[in-house]
Design a protein around this motif. Structure first.
Motif, PDB file in Angstrom:
ATOM      1  N   UNK A   1       0.828  -1.209   0.000  1.00  0.00           N
ATOM      2  CA  UNK A   1       0.000   0.000   0.000  1.00  0.00           C
ATOM      3  C   UNK A   1       0.863   1.259   0.000  1.00  0.00           C
ATOM      4  N   UNK A   2       1.917   1.260   0.796  1.00  0.00           N
ATOM      5  CA  UNK A   2       2.817   2.420   0.837  1.00  0.00           C
ATOM      6  C   UNK A   2       3.482   2.656  -0.511  1.00  0.00           C
ATOM      7  N   UNK A   3       3.943   1.594  -1.145  1.00  0.00           N
ATOM      8  CA  UNK A   3       4.593   1.731  -2.453  1.00  0.00           C
ATOM      9  C   UNK A   3       3.604   2.238  -3.501  1.00  0.00           C
ATOM     10  N   UNK A   4       2.372   1.745  -3.433  1.00  0.00           N
ATOM     11  CA  UNK A   4       1.367   2.176  -4.397  1.00  0.00           C
ATOM     12  C   UNK A   4       1.051   3.662  -4.237  1.00  0.00           C
ATOM     13  N   UNK A   5       0.860   4.119  -3.008  1.00  0.00           N
ATOM     14  CA  UNK A   5       0.529   5.522  -2.785  1.00  0.00           C
ATOM     15  C   UNK A   5       1.714   6.444  -3.079  1.00  0.00           C
ATOM     16  N   UNK A   6       2.925   5.931  -2.964  1.00  0.00           N
ATOM     17  CA  UNK A   6       4.083   6.743  -3.315  1.00  0.00           C
ATOM     18  C   UNK A   6       4.218   6.919  -4.823  1.00  0.00           C
ATOM     19  N   UNK A   7       3.729   5.954  -5.586  1.00  0.00           N
ATOM     20  CA  UNK A   7       3.868   6.001  -7.037  1.00  0.00           C
ATOM     21  C   UNK A   7       2.641   6.588  -7.728  1.00  0.00           C
ATOM     22  N   UNK A   8       1.464   6.341  -7.163  1.00  0.00           N
ATOM     23  CA  UNK A   8       0.219   6.823  -7.767  1.00  0.00           C
ATOM     24  C   UNK A   8      -0.529   7.658  -6.732  1.00  0.00           C
ATOM     25  N   UNK A   9      -0.717   8.949  -7.040  1.00  0.00           N
ATOM     26  CA  UNK A   9      -1.238   9.872  -6.036  1.00  0.00           C
ATOM     27  C   UNK A   9      -2.761   9.987  -6.037  1.00  0.00           C
ATOM     28  N   UNK A  10      -3.411   9.484  -7.059  1.00  0.00           N
ATOM     29  CA  UNK A  10      -4.871   9.588  -7.130  1.00  0.00           C
ATOM     30  C   UNK A  10      -5.481   8.185  -7.160  1.00  0.00           C
TER      31      UNK A  10
END
Length: 334
Positions: free
Chosen positions: A276-285
């Motif tokens: 989840x952290x990696x996803x939110x760091x790469x995709x902001x929306x």
């Protein structure tokens, strides 16, 4: 068979325990115990779970489990046993990372670069008092986790291009109005177009699949869970089969009190958080995110760890350093 009171191994026809004197079962057989432990594969059961003493399966040295321990390493030969649902069993696969950072001076130098980082922390090590610098061999459950994360996110690149094009069009159309009152000018057109931009589709949605395999380390001691790695990978390509003689004499090899099943559950939870952290760091929306984790193999990995503690004006600073790579695994108080 085994003595039900002290766990000592006895001949199958023994009527009394030769160690503690307790009477064996009337049939001369101890209750049948399953020969597998958890999902780690077939393992020979060495003693029941309530055994107070047993012998090392490799060298025969006596082992006395302490209250709460679930992983015990023989201090003579280095073989490890674990407590599972069926009782005490030998661990099928245990490995080690060699100790390459043996000098306290080298550890102090590496810690200094970590502590003195940035303007606010300049000379932090020099102004702190060293309270502890110890080396121990710490057991980690190395859990193989496969993670599959599905993401639905807004395409920010496409949305940005739409906004830029619309803004340019507003500027052109505003010039056509000549600036006269009541003309076809910027206020009316700008409000309409801006409203369209803000209330539109919000950009293009796209589906993303983020898959990752982890050899996730779970520290096997409850007393050290505050130092649990979150996004740290040991250099496991350099690991070898565990041989306690490869470590210098005097280094404490710690036992563990976290079971293999508990480690698997914790690894799945931490991998889910990390994805989840990696996803939110790469995709902001991100509008939707779901993850699935599968656990397969596990092994017991012994790692040389330096624990370094400083006191700075009453505040404790703790750094945990990988004695194999020299990297700081995590820190507290910085």
């Amino acid at each position: 068979m085994y003595c039900l009171k002290c766990g000592s191994q006895l001949p199958d026809d023994a009527a009394f325990c030769s160690k503690c004197g307790a009477r064996t079962s009337s049939t001369g057989q101890t209750p049948q115990i399953q020969s597998s432990v958890g999902t780690s594969g077939s393992s020979q059961i060495l003693a029941p779970s309530n055994a107070q003493s047993l012998k090392c399966p490799s060298c025969g040295a006596p082992i006395a489990p302490k209250f709460g321990e679930m992983i015990i390493t023989c201090e003579y030969c280095g073989s490890s046993i674990t407590l599972g649902s069926g009782g005490w069993a030998n661990i099928q696969k245990q490995t080690m990372l060699p100790l390459t950072i043996q000098s306290t001076d080298e550890i102090s130098s590496r810690v200094k670069s970590m502590m003195d980082r940035g303007m606010l922390h300049r000379h932090l090590q020099e102004s702190s008092t060293l309270e502890e610098m110890t080396l121990s061999v710490v057991p980690y459950w190395l859990v193989n986790v496969s993670a599959r994360t599905s993401i639905v996110a807004t395409n920010m690149v496409a949305e940005g291009a739409t906004v830029a094009t619309t803004a340019a069009l507003i500027g052109v159309m505003a010039g056509m109005g000549g600036g006269r009152r009541g003309g076809f000018g910027a206020p009316l057109l700008g409000g309409a177009m801006l409203g369209s931009m803000m209330g539109g589709g919000g950009g293009q949605k796209k589906a993303i699949q983020m898959d990752q395999n982890y050899n996730f380390p779970i520290i096997a001691l409850k007393a050290l869970t505050q130092y649990q790695p979150r996004d740290y990978q040991f250099a496991i390509h350099g690991r070898t089969l565990f041989d306690i003689s490869q470590y210098p004499r005097g280094i404490k090899v710690l036992n563990g009190d976290i079971s293999e099943d508990a480690a698997k559950y914790q690894a799945k939870t931490l991998v889910d958080q990390l994805q989840s952290q990696k996803a939110h760091a790469q995709y902001h929306m991100i509008q939707q995110i779901t993850s699935e984790e599968d656990v397969s193999d596990t092994e017991l990995l012994h790692v040389p760890i330096w624990f370094v503690r400083y006191d700075h004006s009453g505040n404790k600073i703790v750094l945990v350093v990988d004695g194999n790579s020299g990297n700081v695994i995590n820190s507290l108080g910085l």
